[in-house]
Design a protein around this motif. Sequence first.
Motif, PDB file in Angstrom:
ATOM      1  N   ARG A  14       2.481   8.124  -5.960  1.00  0.00           N
ATOM      2  CA  ARG A  14       2.862   8.924  -4.785  1.00  0.00           C
ATOM      3  C   ARG A  14       3.220  10.359  -5.152  1.00  0.00           C
ATOM      4  NH1 ARG A  14       5.942   4.038  -3.044  1.00  0.00           N
ATOM      5  NH2 ARG A  14       7.895   5.062  -3.664  1.00  0.00           N
ATOM      6  N   GLY A  15       3.181  10.674  -6.420  1.00  0.00           N
ATOM      7  CA  GLY A  15       3.488  12.032  -6.855  1.00  0.00           C
ATOM      8  C   GLY A  15       4.978  12.330  -6.912  1.00  0.00           C
ATOM      9  N   GLU A  16       5.796  11.294  -6.903  1.00  0.00           N
ATOM     10  CA  GLU A  16       7.246  11.485  -6.943  1.00  0.00           C
ATOM     11  C   GLU A  16       7.778  11.604  -8.365  1.00  0.00           C
ATOM     12  OE1 GLU A  16       9.048   8.429  -4.611  1.00  0.00           O
ATOM     13  OE2 GLU A  16       7.691   8.754  -2.914  1.00  0.00           O
ATOM     14  N   ALA A  17       6.930  11.355  -9.331  1.00  0.00           N
ATOM     15  CA  ALA A  17       7.279  11.554 -10.738  1.00  0.00           C
ATOM     16  C   ALA A  17       6.005  11.897 -11.492  1.00  0.00           C
ATOM     17  CB  ALA A  17       7.927  10.318 -11.338  1.00  0.00           C
ATOM     18  N   GLU A  18       6.092  12.835 -12.413  1.00  0.00           N
ATOM     19  CA  GLU A  18       4.915  13.256 -13.178  1.00  0.00           C
ATOM     20  C   GLU A  18       4.568  12.242 -14.253  1.00  0.00           C
ATOM     21  OE1 GLU A  18       3.568  17.058 -15.954  1.00  0.00           O
ATOM     22  OE2 GLU A  18       5.196  17.281 -14.502  1.00  0.00           O
ATOM     23  N   LEU A  19       5.576  11.708 -14.928  1.00  0.00           N
ATOM     24  CA  LEU A  19       5.388  10.695 -15.957  1.00  0.00           C
ATOM     25  C   LEU A  19       6.157   9.444 -15.574  1.00  0.00           C
ATOM     26  CD1 LEU A  19       5.949  12.810 -19.216  1.00  0.00           C
ATOM     27  CD2 LEU A  19       3.812  12.436 -17.969  1.00  0.00           C
ATOM     28  N   GLY A  20       5.553   8.285 -15.826  1.00  0.00           N
ATOM     29  CA  GLY A  20       6.230   7.025 -15.535  1.00  0.00           C
ATOM     30  C   GLY A  20       6.167   6.093 -16.725  1.00  0.00           C
ATOM     31  N   PHE A  21       7.274   5.418 -16.990  1.00  0.00           N
ATOM     32  CA  PHE A  21       7.358   4.496 -18.120  1.00  0.00           C
ATOM     33  C   PHE A  21       7.733   3.109 -17.629  1.00  0.00           C
ATOM     34  CE2 PHE A  21       8.076   8.675 -19.889  1.00  0.00           C
ATOM     35  CZ  PHE A  21       7.407   8.643 -21.104  1.00  0.00           C
ATOM     36  N   GLN A  22       6.984   2.117 -18.092  1.00  0.00           N
ATOM     37  CA  GLN A  22       7.278   0.729 -17.769  1.00  0.00           C
ATOM     38  C   GLN A  22       6.457  -0.142 -18.715  1.00  0.00           C
ATOM     39  OE1 GLN A  22       6.964  -0.213 -13.570  1.00  0.00           O
ATOM     40  NE2 GLN A  22       8.538  -1.771 -13.729  1.00  0.00           N
ATOM     41  N   GLN A  23       6.657  -1.457 -18.636  1.00  0.00           N
ATOM     42  CA  GLN A  23       5.811  -2.351 -19.422  1.00  0.00           C
ATOM     43  C   GLN A  23       4.345  -2.109 -19.032  1.00  0.00           C
ATOM     44  OE1 GLN A  23       7.248  -4.068 -21.712  1.00  0.00           O
ATOM     45  NE2 GLN A  23       9.366  -4.109 -21.044  1.00  0.00           N
ATOM     46  N   ILE A  24       3.465  -2.078 -20.050  1.00  0.00           N
ATOM     47  CA  ILE A  24       2.045  -1.827 -19.784  1.00  0.00           C
ATOM     48  C   ILE A  24       1.498  -2.835 -18.770  1.00  0.00           C
ATOM     49  CG2 ILE A  24      -0.252  -1.913 -20.841  1.00  0.00           C
ATOM     50  CD1 ILE A  24       0.987  -0.668 -23.354  1.00  0.00           C
ATOM     51  N   SER A  25       1.921  -4.093 -18.878  1.00  0.00           N
ATOM     52  CA  SER A  25       1.425  -5.117 -17.955  1.00  0.00           C
ATOM     53  C   SER A  25       1.842  -4.856 -16.516  1.00  0.00           C
ATOM     54  CB  SER A  25       1.942  -6.496 -18.388  1.00  0.00           C
ATOM     55  OG  SER A  25       3.359  -6.527 -18.383  1.00  0.00           O
ATOM     56  N   GLU A  26       2.907  -4.089 -16.309  1.00  0.00           N
ATOM     57  CA  GLU A  26       3.345  -3.749 -14.964  1.00  0.00           C
ATOM     58  C   GLU A  26       2.665  -2.489 -14.445  1.00  0.00           C
ATOM     59  OE1 GLU A  26       7.675  -4.668 -14.056  1.00  0.00           O
ATOM     60  OE2 GLU A  26       7.741  -4.583 -16.238  1.00  0.00           O
ATOM     61  N   LEU A  27       2.246  -1.622 -15.349  1.00  0.00           N
ATOM     62  CA  LEU A  27       1.548  -0.397 -14.945  1.00  0.00           C
ATOM     63  C   LEU A  27       0.075  -0.660 -14.618  1.00  0.00           C
ATOM     64  CD1 LEU A  27       2.984   2.085 -17.623  1.00  0.00           C
ATOM     65  CD2 LEU A  27       3.531   2.067 -15.181  1.00  0.00           C
ATOM     66  N   MET A  28      -0.561  -1.528 -15.381  1.00  0.00           N
ATOM     67  CA  MET A  28      -2.015  -1.721 -15.262  1.00  0.00           C
ATOM     68  C   MET A  28      -2.502  -2.091 -13.862  1.00  0.00           C
ATOM     69  SD  MET A  28      -3.024  -3.523 -18.906  1.00  0.00           S
ATOM     70  CE  MET A  28      -4.748  -3.743 -18.425  1.00  0.00           C
ATOM     71  N   PRO A  29      -1.793  -2.948 -13.108  1.00  0.00           N
ATOM     72  CA  PRO A  29      -2.333  -3.337 -11.798  1.00  0.00           C
ATOM     73  C   PRO A  29      -2.153  -2.294 -10.695  1.00  0.00           C
ATOM     74  CG  PRO A  29      -0.834  -5.008 -12.707  1.00  0.00           C
ATOM     75  CD  PRO A  29      -0.624  -3.758 -13.478  1.00  0.00           C
ATOM     76  N   VAL A  30      -1.391  -1.237 -10.946  1.00  0.00           N
ATOM     77  CA  VAL A  30      -1.058  -0.284  -9.883  1.00  0.00           C
ATOM     78  C   VAL A  30      -2.209   0.691  -9.635  1.00  0.00           C
ATOM     79  CG1 VAL A  30       0.561   1.492  -9.119  1.00  0.00           C
ATOM     80  CG2 VAL A  30       1.399  -0.468 -10.436  1.00  0.00           C
ATOM     81  N   ALA A  31      -2.637   0.802  -8.404  1.00  0.00           N
ATOM     82  CA  ALA A  31      -3.696   1.737  -8.046  1.00  0.00           C
ATOM     83  C   ALA A  31      -3.153   3.158  -7.978  1.00  0.00           C
ATOM     84  CB  ALA A  31      -4.307   1.353  -6.698  1.00  0.00           C
ATOM     85  N   GLY A  32      -4.000   4.117  -8.290  1.00  0.00           N
ATOM     86  CA  GLY A  32      -3.616   5.515  -8.149  1.00  0.00           C
ATOM     87  C   GLY A  32      -2.961   6.122  -9.370  1.00  0.00           C
ATOM     88  N   ILE A  33      -2.943   5.391 -10.471  1.00  0.00           N
ATOM     89  CA  ILE A  33      -2.389   5.929 -11.714  1.00  0.00           C
ATOM     90  C   ILE A  33      -3.371   5.664 -12.856  1.00  0.00           C
ATOM     91  CG2 ILE A  33      -0.019   5.569 -10.957  1.00  0.00           C
ATOM     92  CD1 ILE A  33       0.107   3.185 -12.928  1.00  0.00           C
TER      93      ILE A  33
END
Length: 265
Positions: free
Chosen positions: A188-207
Amino acid sequence: MRLIGVRALGLVLAGNLLAGGLLFGAAEAAEIKVMNSGGFAAPYKALVPEFEQATHNHLDVAWGPSMGTTHDAIPVRLARGEQADVLIMVAAALDDLVKQGKVVPASRVEIARSYIGMAVKAGAPKPDISTVDGLKRALLAAKSIAYSDSASGVYLSTEGFKRLGIADEIAGKSRMIPATPVGEIVARGEAELGFQQISELMPVAGIELVGPLPPEVQKVTLYAAGISVNAKEPAAAKAFIAYLTSPGVAPTVKRFGLDPITAKP
């Protein structure tokens, strides 16, 4: 209580379960209540249909962080009396529940290792974070930084950024995100960089996943499963946990950015 046993109907789980040598039967289909944290969400969703088809059991899942005080956090759910058969969460948090007498100690099984990654909005430049210096430059240059309220974010906010020597410099532009996947905040553009478990980032659309943290500052998180002391379907729960660590499911777990832990024969 309906109990699942090898001799009940002598069902043999197809595919992955057969490859793992796991035999389960059912006197009557069981409703297995699962509480699952986000780090194991993607492989869970991919694996459940096969287990349900082979056993005729049904898994009913409630999602929530492994720790924290949000409404959906697994410890909070249990504290207010929600029932569960299987818990899938960060191993350290599960261990706390074992100590509290809420999880059967002998049921605890490690199922996967998880790594922290960094993501940017789709189409944005990807900084090189393969080295500690590169990661530091990316953090210092970023206008905003987001991290989760679970294991990865707790590590970064209390230890990781300090190890990089830039905790004070980035404190004003960093924030912990409660409950919401960090990837959605980045998308959503509310943060330039985001950190989380890779398995939680992978399914998210738009990143787009930039990559894992460099080894010098990486934090490996163990995910584990266990059976609640208040389980209504303990045998079915045990069968499902055995399935999650059977050799045949390892490729699926790995596909979602996790390092599977396979049970020894």
